[in-house]
Scaffold this active site. Sequence first.
Site, mmCIF file in Angstrom:
data_model
loop_
_atom_site.group_PDB
_atom_site.id
_atom_site.type_symbol
_atom_site.label_atom_id
_atom_site.label_comp_id
_atom_site.label_asym_id
_atom_site.label_seq_id
_atom_site.Cartn_x
_atom_site.Cartn_y
_atom_site.Cartn_z
ATOM 1 N N SER A 138 0.863 -1.188 0.000
ATOM 2 C CA SER A 138 0.000 0.000 0.000
ATOM 3 C C SER A 138 0.895 1.233 0.000
ATOM 4 O O SER A 138 2.030 1.181 0.507
ATOM 5 C CB SER A 138 -0.877 0.008 1.256
ATOM 6 N N TYR A 151 -1.254 -0.584 10.923
ATOM 7 C CA TYR A 151 -1.420 -1.108 9.554
ATOM 8 C C TYR A 151 -0.234 -0.680 8.681
ATOM 9 O O TYR A 151 0.326 -1.491 7.927
ATOM 10 C CB TYR A 151 -2.747 -0.598 8.982
HETATM 11 P P1 NAP Z 1 -10.975 -6.966 1.499
HETATM 12 O O1 NAP Z 1 -12.059 -6.700 0.520
HETATM 13 O O2 NAP Z 1 -11.279 -6.859 2.964
HETATM 14 O O3 NAP Z 1 -10.348 -8.409 1.190
HETATM 15 C C1 NAP Z 1 -9.403 -8.967 2.043
HETATM 16 C C2 NAP Z 1 -9.188 -10.407 1.599
HETATM 17 O O4 NAP Z 1 -8.194 -10.981 2.459
HETATM 18 C C3 NAP Z 1 -10.440 -11.252 1.711
HETATM 19 O O5 NAP Z 1 -10.545 -12.073 0.573
HETATM 20 C C4 NAP Z 1 -10.182 -12.089 2.951
HETATM 21 O O6 NAP Z 1 -10.815 -13.358 2.784
HETATM 22 C C5 NAP Z 1 -8.668 -12.246 2.887
HETATM 23 N N1 NAP Z 1 -8.108 -12.604 4.186
HETATM 24 C C6 NAP Z 1 -8.173 -11.931 5.351
HETATM 25 N N2 NAP Z 1 -7.568 -12.633 6.320
HETATM 26 C C7 NAP Z 1 -7.127 -13.789 5.733
HETATM 27 C C8 NAP Z 1 -6.426 -14.924 6.213
HETATM 28 N N3 NAP Z 1 -6.060 -15.047 7.506
HETATM 29 N N4 NAP Z 1 -6.142 -15.919 5.335
HETATM 30 C C9 NAP Z 1 -6.502 -15.819 4.036
HETATM 31 N N5 NAP Z 1 -7.164 -14.772 3.521
HETATM 32 C C10 NAP Z 1 -7.474 -13.770 4.375
HETATM 33 O O7 NAP Z 1 -9.743 -5.991 1.271
HETATM 34 P P2 NAP Z 1 -9.055 -5.407 -0.064
HETATM 35 O O8 NAP Z 1 -9.261 -3.948 -0.040
HETATM 36 O O9 NAP Z 1 -9.428 -6.179 -1.251
HETATM 37 O O10 NAP Z 1 -7.508 -5.656 0.333
HETATM 38 C C11 NAP Z 1 -6.673 -6.537 -0.393
HETATM 39 C C12 NAP Z 1 -5.234 -6.096 -0.172
HETATM 40 O O11 NAP Z 1 -5.052 -4.771 -0.665
HETATM 41 C C13 NAP Z 1 -4.805 -6.068 1.301
HETATM 42 O O12 NAP Z 1 -3.492 -6.561 1.415
HETATM 43 C C14 NAP Z 1 -4.827 -4.589 1.642
HETATM 44 O O13 NAP Z 1 -3.923 -4.280 2.676
HETATM 45 C C15 NAP Z 1 -4.405 -3.981 0.323
HETATM 46 N N6 NAP Z 1 -4.801 -2.580 0.129
HETATM 47 C C16 NAP Z 1 -6.110 -2.205 0.249
HETATM 48 C C17 NAP Z 1 -6.441 -0.866 0.083
HETATM 49 C C18 NAP Z 1 -7.881 -0.362 0.213
HETATM 50 O O14 NAP Z 1 -8.075 0.879 0.316
HETATM 51 N N7 NAP Z 1 -8.886 -1.227 0.197
HETATM 52 C C19 NAP Z 1 -5.446 0.077 -0.214
HETATM 53 C C20 NAP Z 1 -4.140 -0.359 -0.342
HETATM 54 C C21 NAP Z 1 -3.809 -1.691 -0.179
HETATM 55 P P3 NAP Z 1 -11.454 -14.257 3.942
HETATM 56 O O15 NAP Z 1 -12.030 -13.337 4.959
HETATM 57 O O16 NAP Z 1 -12.468 -15.071 3.195
HETATM 58 O O17 NAP Z 1 -10.331 -15.088 4.454
#
Ligand code: NAP
Length: 260
Positions: A138, A151
């Site tokens: 990120s 985070y």
């Molecule tokens: P999200 O919609 O909350 O998705 C998170 C995913 O991670 C879900 O599929 C969840 O699946 C999985 N997860 C969580 N804990 C897990 C575990 N212990 N084992 C396996 N899977 C797990 O979030 P997102 O926004 O798509 O985020 C994806 C990535 O992008 C993350 O690394 C986040 O830090 C990064 N990111 C997000 C943003 C933003 O603004 N959204 C910005 C920058 C970077 P289950 O719950 O089914 O396991």
Amino acid sequence: MDPKDKVVIITGASSGIGAAAARAFAAAGAQVALAARSTDVLEQLAAELPGQPLIVPTDVSDAGQARRLVEHTVAERGRVDILINNAGVGLSSPVEKLNPADLDQALAVGLFGPLYTIQAAVPLMRTQHCGQIINVSSVIGVQALPYLGGYAATKAALDRLTDALRIELLGSGIVVTLVRPGTTRTDFRARRLGQGREQRRMAPAGVTPDVVAQTLLRAARREPRVAYVTLGDRLRLVFAAMAPTLTERALAWSFSWSDE
Ligand code: NAP
């Protein structure tokens, strides 16, 4: 590499960026292996995708399950060409009240998860003499935001781990890429750990997960060291590096405004 016919593991594929990446890579002809804890959601997603995706229910914070994700993919598909470490969990709290147990959990998913999958995948990719590891970090790993220090620490740690791995694997045929999205409209915020205050000013902003998925696809094709999703994300980091004090004052003002 061209993802067509390549075996691509995507962690965190049940939601947001991971689910969008699964659609994008499957549409590009990849054989995707979908990993997350929510098996039912993965099954629904797989039913929509071409190419008979592999579903591997996985908690990446468990070393045995993370290793099994790679082993099962190899057993079923013969190889792993691209490993996308996308699973992550947010954490919002002022640093002075940060609960160490929450930070432990965020690190278990966002740092140890990628470590476990990498440790399982690299020996295999070495025997293949090629492969790519894409870690989803990120912009916050570079420029911290208030109330997101825990985070930000998980992402900064992932960045350094990724940088070291890239150097260690130079000449091996294995490419290591860091993708740094900015704010993305997913359920991430709703699921985050901690008790930080709402960031109302930031909530409606950001790109869709499909835009980030296209960046991941481009990162697979072009194999850069680091990829950003928008020019604005990159420029904000350049400005923050050039004017750190001004940046910090602007952030403090912005977040005090959002609390009114
Ligand atoms: P999200 O919609 O909350 O998705 C998170 C995913 O991670 C879900 O599929 C969840 O699946 C999985 N997860 C969580 N804990 C897990 C575990 N212990 N084992 C396996 N899977 C797990 O979030 P997102 O926004 O798509 O985020 C994806 C990535 O992008 C993350 O690394 C986040 O830090 C990064 N990111 C997000 C943003 C933003 O603004 N959204 C910005 C920058 C970077 P289950 O719950 O089914 O396991």
